[in-house]
Scaffold this motif. Structure first.
Motif, PDB file in Angstrom:
ATOM      1  N   LEU A 106      -4.521  -1.104  -9.865  1.00 48.36           N
ATOM      2  CA  LEU A 106      -4.324  -2.320  -9.177  1.00 48.36           C
ATOM      3  C   LEU A 106      -2.834  -2.910  -9.478  1.00 48.36           C
ATOM      4  O   LEU A 106      -2.191  -3.637  -8.622  1.00 48.36           O
ATOM      5  N   ALA A 109       0.146  -1.927  -6.953  1.00 44.85           N
ATOM      6  CA  ALA A 109      -0.161  -2.333  -5.501  1.00 44.85           C
ATOM      7  C   ALA A 109       0.977  -2.026  -4.676  1.00 44.85           C
ATOM      8  O   ALA A 109       0.941  -1.941  -3.387  1.00 44.85           O
ATOM      9  N   SER A 138      -5.503  -6.567  -5.428  1.00 40.06           N
ATOM     10  CA  SER A 138      -4.615  -6.870  -6.627  1.00 40.06           C
ATOM     11  C   SER A 138      -4.586  -8.073  -7.062  1.00 40.06           C
ATOM     12  O   SER A 138      -5.174  -9.055  -6.363  1.00 40.06           O
TER      13      SER A 138
END
Length: 431
Positions: A106, A109, A138
């Protein structure tokens, strides 16, 4: 990670009764690329149930050719994923991502396409359980993955062992025991006193991980990705409750997925088990036919609900055909295809229409006394209200720090010293 631990027999267990309807026919809408064939690759691990679905998609989209890369183990899959992501080449157009590894991606991203921008407009938040959809974003709000399956939590237990200890044993009678963590550990004390030397649960880390995952804030603060293991008092409270139960002999002191843990199911070494939907198959496989009818599952879990397991389909920016890749990922995660994957391989759907489908709700399991497993886990999935933020190193803290520290407590280290081990280890990871 979790999916790779399940054998084919394991994942098929949840679909043992009423068969799901076949998936709907793929849309006849052609791919947006008109000049020649579009060659797509999709990389998954374990059992996603996509084999027949990919063939259907190709038949409905003659200008699309799909190559599937399937890896058996989730750990190596994600390690290679990280390496190729950093290198800027080598990834598939559609890459699967398991939720246990989500925190490692995440914060990267910028290397993924925003599916909210390039994907089909109807593949929006309304399709998914809200918490599943939000977990794929994210911190900046970029949607990097379409949700595939989930692992809603219920509680599995040994009916015969409950009855022998004088506890209620029928699924509708045990819910009060599993209402809160306090009631769960209190019932464990009663069981230990009257259970003939058997343990209440299998592993301290299994319990602790579930408790921490229910908190609004886990190991990492969302605001600045700082470490929260000391600043969030609820983590320490969970630690005290679990380690207190360990000192009162409630734990079987087994390492999850070890040979000893597998044998523990057959030997009746523990009476209760944290039970995500995919655990049904694991119990059946490891406990074996001699224990059929002894295990039960109920739609109750301390403090409401939780999730353990599930994946996403992402489209890295390395893809040469991002729009077509997003269309494929959106189709594979649509309700009809999630039901087909559930029937083929067992992953529990995350789409609202899929978990409300009559064919899923009708699923039962004879091994668990005819329990309505489809309905039970659908209800549990709806009880999850919020996706906990998983910041960088979150999964590593759970796997490499708190779990070993809890194992040390199970082997005799004091809860206070074990806590210090966990805090020190987390600080080394997150600086």
């Amino acid at each position: 990670m979790l999916r790779s631990l399940l054998t084919c027999a394991s994942v098929l267990a949840l679909t043992a009764a009423a068969g799901c309807a076949s998936s709907s026919t793929p849309s006849d809408t052609p791919s947006s690329t008109a000049n020649g064939p579009v060659e797509l690759t999709i990389a998954t691990f374990g059992k996603f149930g996509y084999e027949d679905l990919l063939k259907q998609y190709e038949q409905a989209h003659p200008n699309v050719k799909i190559t599937a890369r399937v890896t058996g183990q989730g750990g190596p899959f994600h390690q290679e994923f990280l390496t190729k992501l950093a290198a800027g080449s080598g990834l598939a157009d559609v890459q699967a991502l398991e939720e246990g590894h989500l925190s490692d991606f995440l914060d990267k991203a910028d290397k993924f396409n925003d599916l909210a921008e390039i994907g089909p407009k109807d593949a929006d938040a309304s399709r998914w359980l809200p918490w599943k959809f939000e977990a794929g974003k994210s911190k900046g709000g970029k949607l990097i993955g379409y949700g595939t399956d989930v692992g809603p939590l219920a509680m599995c237990y040994r009916k015969d062992m409950f009855a022998a200890a004088g506890l209620p044993s029928e699924p509708d009678k045990v819910k009060d025991l599993f209402a809160t963590w306090d009631s769960y550990f209190a019932a464990g004390d009663t069981f230990v006193q009257k259970g003939g030397g058997k343990a209440w649960f299998d592993s301290a880390s299994q319990i602790f991980n579930s408790m921490v995952n229910q908190l609004d804030t886990g190991y990492i603060n969302k605001s600045d990705d700082s470490l929260a293991i000391e600043s969030n008092p609820k983590i320490k409270q969970a630690w005290d409750k679990v380690t207190g139960a360990v000192t009162r002999n409630q734990s079987a002191k087994l390492t999850a997925f070890s040979n000893e843990w597998n044998s523990g199911f057959k030997q009746g070494a523990f009476a209760t088990k944290i039970c995500p939907s995919w655990m049904i198959g694991v119990i059946k496989e490891q406990a074996g036919p001699d224990n059929a009818g002894k295990w039960a599952v109920t739609d109750a879990f301390p403090e409401g609900g939780g999730n353990w397991g599930g994946s996403y389909l992402t489209v890295p920016k390395q893809s040469k055909h991002p729009k077509e890749a997003a269309e494929l990922a959106a189709w594979l995660t649509a309700p009809e295809q999630q039901l087909a994957a559930f029937k083929a391989a067992g992953p529990f759907p995350s789409q609202v229409k899929a978990i409300e489908a009559p064919e899923l709700l009708a699923t039962t399991d004879a091994y668990f006394g005819g329990a309505k497993t489809g309905e039970i886990f659908a209800n549990q999935a709806k009880k999850v209200t919020k996706a906990q933020y998983k910041g960088p190193k979150d999964g590593q803290i759970q796997e490499n720090v708190t779990s070993p520290a809890l194992a040390a407590v199970e082997q005799g280290k004091s809860p206070a010293d074990g806590w210090q081990q966990a805090v020190d280890g987390a600080k080394k990871l997150v600086r």
